[in-house]
Design a protein around this motif. Structure first.
Motif, PDB file in Angstrom:
ATOM      1  N   SER A 196      15.574   7.028  -1.109  1.00 52.89           N
ATOM      2  CA  SER A 196      14.977   7.035  -2.448  1.00 52.89           C
ATOM      3  C   SER A 196      15.134   5.731  -3.198  1.00 52.89           C
ATOM      4  O   SER A 196      14.586   5.578  -4.286  1.00 52.89           O
ATOM      5  CB  SER A 196      15.600   8.167  -3.280  1.00 52.89           C
ATOM      6  OG  SER A 196      15.274   9.421  -2.727  1.00 52.89           O
ATOM      7  N   ARG A 197      15.889   4.793  -2.672  1.00 49.54           N
ATOM      8  CA  ARG A 197      16.036   3.520  -3.366  1.00 49.54           C
ATOM      9  C   ARG A 197      14.839   2.596  -3.164  1.00 49.54           C
ATOM     10  O   ARG A 197      14.810   1.499  -3.724  1.00 49.54           O
ATOM     11  CB  ARG A 197      17.316   2.821  -2.903  1.00 49.54           C
ATOM     12  CG  ARG A 197      18.581   3.503  -3.427  1.00 49.54           C
ATOM     13  CD  ARG A 197      19.816   2.756  -2.998  1.00 49.54           C
ATOM     14  NE  ARG A 197      21.019   3.361  -3.540  1.00 49.54           N
ATOM     15  CZ  ARG A 197      21.567   3.049  -4.721  1.00 49.54           C
ATOM     16  NH1 ARG A 197      21.002   2.137  -5.474  1.00 49.54           N
ATOM     17  NH2 ARG A 197      22.663   3.647  -5.143  1.00 49.54           N
ATOM     18  N   ARG A 198      13.866   3.034  -2.388  1.00 53.07           N
ATOM     19  CA  ARG A 198      12.650   2.243  -2.217  1.00 53.07           C
ATOM     20  C   ARG A 198      11.702   2.522  -3.373  1.00 53.07           C
ATOM     21  O   ARG A 198      11.119   3.596  -3.486  1.00 53.07           O
ATOM     22  CB  ARG A 198      11.963   2.598  -0.890  1.00 53.07           C
ATOM     23  CG  ARG A 198      12.680   2.089   0.343  1.00 53.07           C
ATOM     24  CD  ARG A 198      11.936   2.528   1.591  1.00 53.07           C
ATOM     25  NE  ARG A 198      10.513   2.208   1.507  1.00 53.07           N
ATOM     26  CZ  ARG A 198       9.600   2.709   2.338  1.00 53.07           C
ATOM     27  NH1 ARG A 198       9.963   3.560   3.291  1.00 53.07           N
ATOM     28  NH2 ARG A 198       8.336   2.371   2.207  1.00 53.07           N
ATOM     29  N   HIS A 199      11.545   1.563  -4.274  1.00 48.60           N
ATOM     30  CA  HIS A 199      10.760   1.761  -5.481  1.00 48.60           C
ATOM     31  C   HIS A 199       9.276   1.928  -5.186  1.00 48.60           C
ATOM     32  O   HIS A 199       8.554   2.529  -5.980  1.00 48.60           O
ATOM     33  CB  HIS A 199      10.948   0.577  -6.442  1.00 48.60           C
ATOM     34  CG  HIS A 199      12.260   0.616  -7.148  1.00 48.60           C
ATOM     35  ND1 HIS A 199      12.367   0.644  -8.509  1.00 48.60           N
ATOM     36  CD2 HIS A 199      13.528   0.653  -6.678  1.00 48.60           C
ATOM     37  CE1 HIS A 199      13.641   0.671  -8.859  1.00 48.60           C
ATOM     38  NE2 HIS A 199      14.370   0.668  -7.760  1.00 48.60           N
ATOM     39  N   ASP A 200       8.806   1.387  -4.042  1.00 48.06           N
ATOM     40  CA  ASP A 200       7.387   1.498  -3.767  1.00 48.06           C
ATOM     41  C   ASP A 200       6.960   2.946  -3.579  1.00 48.06           C
ATOM     42  O   ASP A 200       5.801   3.293  -3.784  1.00 48.06           O
ATOM     43  CB  ASP A 200       7.014   0.663  -2.536  1.00 48.06           C
ATOM     44  CG  ASP A 200       7.799   1.077  -1.295  1.00 48.06           C
ATOM     45  OD1 ASP A 200       8.950   1.531  -1.439  1.00 48.06           O
ATOM     46  OD2 ASP A 200       7.255   0.921  -0.189  1.00 48.06           O
ATOM     47  N   LYS A 207       0.854   5.279  -9.816  1.00 45.03           N
ATOM     48  CA  LYS A 207      -0.521   4.780  -9.938  1.00 45.03           C
ATOM     49  C   LYS A 207      -1.527   5.903  -9.706  1.00 45.03           C
ATOM     50  O   LYS A 207      -2.549   5.988 -10.401  1.00 45.03           O
ATOM     51  CB  LYS A 207      -0.746   3.646  -8.938  1.00 45.03           C
ATOM     52  CG  LYS A 207       0.040   2.383  -9.253  1.00 45.03           C
ATOM     53  CD  LYS A 207      -0.127   1.333  -8.167  1.00 45.03           C
ATOM     54  CE  LYS A 207       0.720   0.098  -8.446  1.00 45.03           C
ATOM     55  NZ  LYS A 207       0.627  -0.905  -7.358  1.00 45.03           N
ATOM     56  N   ARG A 208      -1.245   6.772  -8.742  1.00 43.69           N
ATOM     57  CA  ARG A 208      -2.171   7.878  -8.485  1.00 43.69           C
ATOM     58  C   ARG A 208      -2.182   8.868  -9.656  1.00 43.69           C
ATOM     59  O   ARG A 208      -3.229   9.456  -9.970  1.00 43.69           O
ATOM     60  CB  ARG A 208      -1.789   8.589  -7.183  1.00 43.69           C
ATOM     61  CG  ARG A 208      -1.981   7.720  -5.948  1.00 43.69           C
ATOM     62  CD  ARG A 208      -1.982   8.534  -4.669  1.00 43.69           C
ATOM     63  NE  ARG A 208      -0.712   9.195  -4.430  1.00 43.69           N
ATOM     64  CZ  ARG A 208       0.324   8.644  -3.798  1.00 43.69           C
ATOM     65  NH1 ARG A 208       0.246   7.375  -3.391  1.00 43.69           N
ATOM     66  NH2 ARG A 208       1.430   9.317  -3.591  1.00 43.69           N
ATOM     67  N   PRO A 215      -0.865  10.429 -17.820  1.00 42.01           N
ATOM     68  CA  PRO A 215      -0.081   9.215 -18.060  1.00 42.01           C
ATOM     69  C   PRO A 215       1.388   9.471 -18.351  1.00 42.01           C
ATOM     70  O   PRO A 215       2.244   8.665 -17.968  1.00 42.01           O
ATOM     71  CB  PRO A 215      -0.783   8.578 -19.265  1.00 42.01           C
ATOM     72  CG  PRO A 215      -1.465   9.716 -19.958  1.00 42.01           C
ATOM     73  CD  PRO A 215      -1.895  10.642 -18.862  1.00 42.01           C
ATOM     74  N   ALA A 216       1.715  10.559 -19.044  1.00 38.70           N
ATOM     75  CA  ALA A 216       3.124  10.814 -19.368  1.00 38.70           C
ATOM     76  C   ALA A 216       3.928  11.115 -18.109  1.00 38.70           C
ATOM     77  O   ALA A 216       5.070  10.661 -17.963  1.00 38.70           O
ATOM     78  CB  ALA A 216       3.241  11.959 -20.364  1.00 38.70           C
ATOM     79  N   VAL A 221       7.634   9.180 -13.690  1.00 33.96           N
ATOM     80  CA  VAL A 221       7.853   8.807 -12.291  1.00 33.96           C
ATOM     81  C   VAL A 221       8.229   7.328 -12.183  1.00 33.96           C
ATOM     82  O   VAL A 221       9.135   6.948 -11.427  1.00 33.96           O
ATOM     83  CB  VAL A 221       6.600   9.128 -11.453  1.00 33.96           C
ATOM     84  CG1 VAL A 221       6.713   8.533 -10.060  1.00 33.96           C
ATOM     85  CG2 VAL A 221       6.386  10.638 -11.364  1.00 33.96           C
ATOM     86  N   SER A 222       7.547   6.478 -12.955  1.00 33.38           N
ATOM     87  CA  SER A 222       7.828   5.042 -12.869  1.00 33.38           C
ATOM     88  C   SER A 222       9.228   4.701 -13.372  1.00 33.38           C
ATOM     89  O   SER A 222       9.777   3.663 -13.004  1.00 33.38           O
ATOM     90  CB  SER A 222       6.786   4.258 -13.661  1.00 33.38           C
ATOM     91  OG  SER A 222       6.913   4.513 -15.053  1.00 33.38           O
TER      92      SER A 222
END
Length: 477
Positions: A196-200, A207-208, A215-216, A221-222
């Motif tokens: 889970s440390r992979r931010h991508d 983005k999806r 948007p919220a 998630v971001s």
């Protein structure tokens, strides 16, 4: 005469630390000429580097600010310096404002009067686009960073067929996006948290979700990467996953029950409104202002600014003296731009608040003010015990599980515990947020004596906002 704010309250209005420092440099009497004060205004001429002095004026009833300097910050250093001079008793009383200040104040009052007329006029009037727009704090977007009295804008005509098609299309996109989120969360739990440390992994999903017009949720998630600090990150990350899953499931179960004609209707209308707000569906301000207002004497407990994706959000916390209700006034601006500064920490205002609908209404708009200027000498707000504050937070979480902050006022507490990083009262203690470090200013204000402290509760701990000492003096933390 309006009661003077203290130095802490004035400096808390500054948009940034550099403005605070600059304001103190222009707060000496030698910098000012032609300064004066009435019950609801301050004005003065500040000597600068040019041949002409800068003309600064403050409308204390909102407050609002005007200065002839080219600064894009509001309030600018000259308005803050004038306020600092006034707070120190350095601005003499006057029978009336200077001509240039009176002209600006009259324009503001004329705008407020026109706004009040429009608010009482039928919807769709010819002048619907005239005048200032209302912000969450009642600020008028008139280029002067002034806080106008909140009137209502004219209500637009009902939605047409094209609007209905767009709304239905968005509903389908959001439903599909949240269904994908459910599948993604199930995959994360099944595969484990080790990768889970992979931010991508989160960036692509965010983005999806933006494309799905949620948007919220995309923002939530971001921000998952912020929980990866500390040894307990797996538990915290799993908790965030659980809240996202709860939101997606709640939307899936509640939205169809409400029916396509009224997505906020049905037996669980209040909860569905909360769910839709957490997803990212906007609520028009006209709809909020049309609701039943709550009048009270509202204590301005404090504020906190945060920045995300080059947008600065300001949270101002209030609490009603009679109702005991908590309220949150939000304002937003691009990074470096002016935010609403109409609510002064430590003051009390007689006002109507209009709350956004939901299962646990907290966010509000200042719909109307009834006092000529905020009061300073109302004393500290009523404080609760530690157990009382926790009970209040528990009720809020039961109604809205996605609540991540809540204002509390603790009475008779002192900094204590390891590193003095907790607020301790007769019936228990609450830890401070790790980001607060050692609260030296709070420790100095207390000196071992109990204080009334307003703080922002978060799951990670309290963020102290303001304290009141035994004499009722306001200390902005």
């Amino acid at each position: 005469m309006t009661e003077r704010w203290n130095r802490d309250q004035v400096l808390a209005l500054a948009p940034d630390a550099s403005s605070q420092k600059a304001a103190q440099g222009v707060s000496s009497p030698g910098k000012w000429s032609g300064a004066g004060a009435t019950a609801d205004a301050l004005w003065g001429e500040c000597r600068g580097s040019g041949s002409k002095p800068y003309l600064a004026c403050v409308d204390l009833s909102e407050p609002a600010y005007r200065c002839s300097c080219p600064s894009r910050k509001f309030p600018c250093k000259h308005a803050l310096g004038l306020l600092l001079l006034w707070s120190a008793g350095g601005v003499p009383d006057a029978a009336g404002p200077a001509d240039w200040a009176a002209e600006w104040l009259d324009r503001r009052r004329d705008r407020a009067a026109r706004t009040a007329v429009r608010a009482s006029a039928p919807a769709g009037g010819d002048d619907a686009g005239d005048g200032a727009a209302v912000t969450d704090g009642g600020a008028a977007a008139d280029g002067e960073a002034g806080a106008g009295r909140a009137g209502g804008a004219a209500v637009a005509a009902g939605p047409g067929p094209a609007d209905a098609r767009r709304a239905a299309q968005r509903e389908r996109r959001v439903t599909a996006g949240l269904a994908e989120l459910e599948r993604w969360l199930a995959d994360q739990v099944r595969q484990g948290l080790a990768t889970s440390r992979r931010h991508d992994r989160w960036d692509d999903l965010a983005k999806r979700l933006v494309d799905a017009q949620a948007p919220a949720v995309a923002g939530a998630v971001s921000r998952l990467g912020t929980v990866l600090t500390g040894d307990d990150w797996p538990a915290r990350l799993l908790g965030e996953y659980a809240l996202l899953h709860l939101l997606a499931v709640a939307h899936r179960r509640l939205a169809p029950a409400a029916g396509p004609a009224d997505p906020a209707g049905g037996p669980d209308a209040a909860l569905l409104r909360t769910v839709r707000e957490r997803v990212g569906f906007p609520v028009p301000k006209e709809e909020v202002l049309a609701g039943e207002p709550v009048r009270d004497r509202w204590d301005v407990l404090g504020r906190r600014d945060t920045e995300h994706d080059r947008i600065t959000a300001r949270r101002v916390w209030l609490r009603g003296r009679s109702t005991g209700r908590a309220a949150l006034v939000l304002s937003f601006a691009p990074a470096g731009q002016a935010l609403d500064a109409s609510l002064v920490t430590g003051t009390t205002l007689d006002a109507d608040l209009a709350f956004y609908p939901g299962s646990c209404p907290l966010r509000a708009l200042v719909a109307a003010r009834h006092d000529p200027a905020p009061q300073v000498s109302a004393g500290p707000p009523p404080g609760s015990t530690v157990h009382g504050a926790l009970d209040e937070v528990a009720r809020a979480l039961a109604a809205d599980p996605w609540t991540d902050s809540w204002p509390v006022v603790l009475g008779a507490v002192v900094p204590a515990g390891s590193g003095l990083r907790a607020l301790t009262g007769p019936d228990g203690a609450l830890a401070l947020h790790p980001a607060c470090g050692t609260p030296w200013r709070l420790i100095a204000a207390s000196g071992g004596h109990p204080l009334t402290v307003a703080a922002e509760w978060t799951p990670e701990g309290l963020r102290p906002l303001t304290a009141w000492d035994e004499e009722g003096r306001v200390i902005v933390l």
